[in-house]
Design an enzyme around this catalytic site. Structure first.
Site, PDB file in Angstrom:
ATOM      1  N   HIS A   1      -1.352  -1.504  -3.006  1.00 38.35           N
ATOM      2  CA  HIS A   1      -2.468  -0.384  -2.886  1.00 38.35           C
ATOM      3  C   HIS A   1      -1.640   0.874  -3.202  1.00 38.35           C
ATOM      4  CE1 HIS A   1      -5.489   1.965  -1.022  1.00 38.35           C
ATOM      5  NE2 HIS A   1      -5.977   1.068  -0.284  1.00 38.35           N
TER       6      HIS A   1
ATOM      7  N   GLU B   1      -4.906   0.305  -7.833  1.00 35.85           N
ATOM      8  CA  GLU B   1      -4.178  -0.727  -7.207  1.00 35.85           C
ATOM      9  C   GLU B   1      -4.189  -2.200  -7.935  1.00 35.85           C
ATOM     10  OE1 GLU B   1      -6.055  -1.310  -3.380  1.00 35.85           O
ATOM     11  OE2 GLU B   1      -6.769   0.812  -3.731  1.00 35.85           O
TER      12      GLU B   1
END
Length: 285
Positions: free
Chosen positions: A155, A260
């Site tokens: 992330h 991400e």
């Protein structure tokens, strides 16, 4: 000859501070296997960290590169984004080599994880830095006797000076799920200009992307490539949602864009004894 790197303390937590022979630097916390800093050779910090983030046992950190496993967001019965980002990881090794620096961390199932997710697994996170590049690899092995499925992501919060001077290239003609409008769409233009509430899952990502940022006297270009992950998430909360986040300053959205590497649309399935690996590579051009 490789030289081992000892643990240090960063943000009050056990950490590995990687330094490559050429001066590239990165910091990984054992808490969550969380990469919190990356400075390529001759450049400033490339990752965004919220100044309001908590650094506490059992709590998620806002910024850097959280490890999302075994569930992305609220797409399942577990806590949002799973448990890997809030668990203590074990250090396998950390060393400075001839041309790079490398850290490997490991997370295995325990009684607490099996209460929520009844599977035996082993995760390994490898972070390698050299020059103006960082490689972040996540590997998972099924250590049990039954197959399991999971979704996952690296992330990555990328730091920008101003979101309004930022664009993302390389997503032309790609299909994506718009989580804001809750519908499938197709990216029509080459340059994505982030603005407002942005939350998209792009599918079947094959080519690298380039984050471009217009600076006062130059242009910053960060190449983002991935392997093993089929999807890419592009996220910025925008002003309204950012103001509602307790661990972000109200203007924090102006200074970050998440790009991400992810496996979401088609969950990854591992039979007993099988393993998988995915990688995100960031290169400052």
């Amino acid at each position: 000859m490789s030289k081992s790197i000892a643990l240090s303390r960063v943000h009050g937590m056990d950490a590995i501070e990687l330094v490559a022979p050429d001066g590239a630097r990165a910091t990984v916390l054992l808490h969550g296997g969380h990469l919190v800093s990356w400075q390529p050779v001759g450049a400033d910090e490339q990752l965004y960290m919220s100044p309001k983030s908590a650094f506490a046992s059992g709590q998620a950190i806002r910024g850097g590169v959280p490890v999302i496993f075994p569930q992305f967001a609220a797409r399942g019965p577990l806590q949002r984004h799973g448990f890997a980002r809030t668990k203590p990881w074990a250090l396998v090794m950390a060393e400075q080599g001839k041309d790079d620096a490398l850290a490997v961390l490991r997370l295995c199932d325990d009684a607490a994880t099996r209460m929520f997710w009844p599977h035996a697994f082993e995760l390994e996170l490898s972070v390698r830095i050299s020059g103006r590049e960082i490689q972040i690899e996540l590997a998972c092995e099924n250590k049990g006797e039954e197959a399991f499925e999971f979704t996952s992501a690296l992330h990555s919060y990328l730091r920008v000076a101003d979101i309004d001077s930022t664009s993302l290239q390389g997503l032309t003609a790609m299909r994506y799920w718009d989580s804001v409008d809750e519908m499938e769409k197709v990216q029509r233009v080459d340059l994505l200009l982030p603005g407002g509430d942005l939350d998209r899952i792009y599918h079947r990502v094959r080519e690298s992307m380039t984050l471009k940022e217009r600076l006062a006297t130059s242009e910053r270009r960060l190449q983002i490539a991935q392997q093993g992950f089929e999807d890419a998430v592009v996220w910025n909360p925008g002003a309204e949602k950012c103001a509602a986040l307790a661990d972000m300053p109200a203007d924090g959205y102006k200074h970050m864009l998440c790009v991400e590497a992810a496996a979401i649309e088609a969950p990854l399935r591992l039979a007993a004894g099988e393993s998988w690996a995915g990688m995100q590579t960031l290169t400052l051009l």
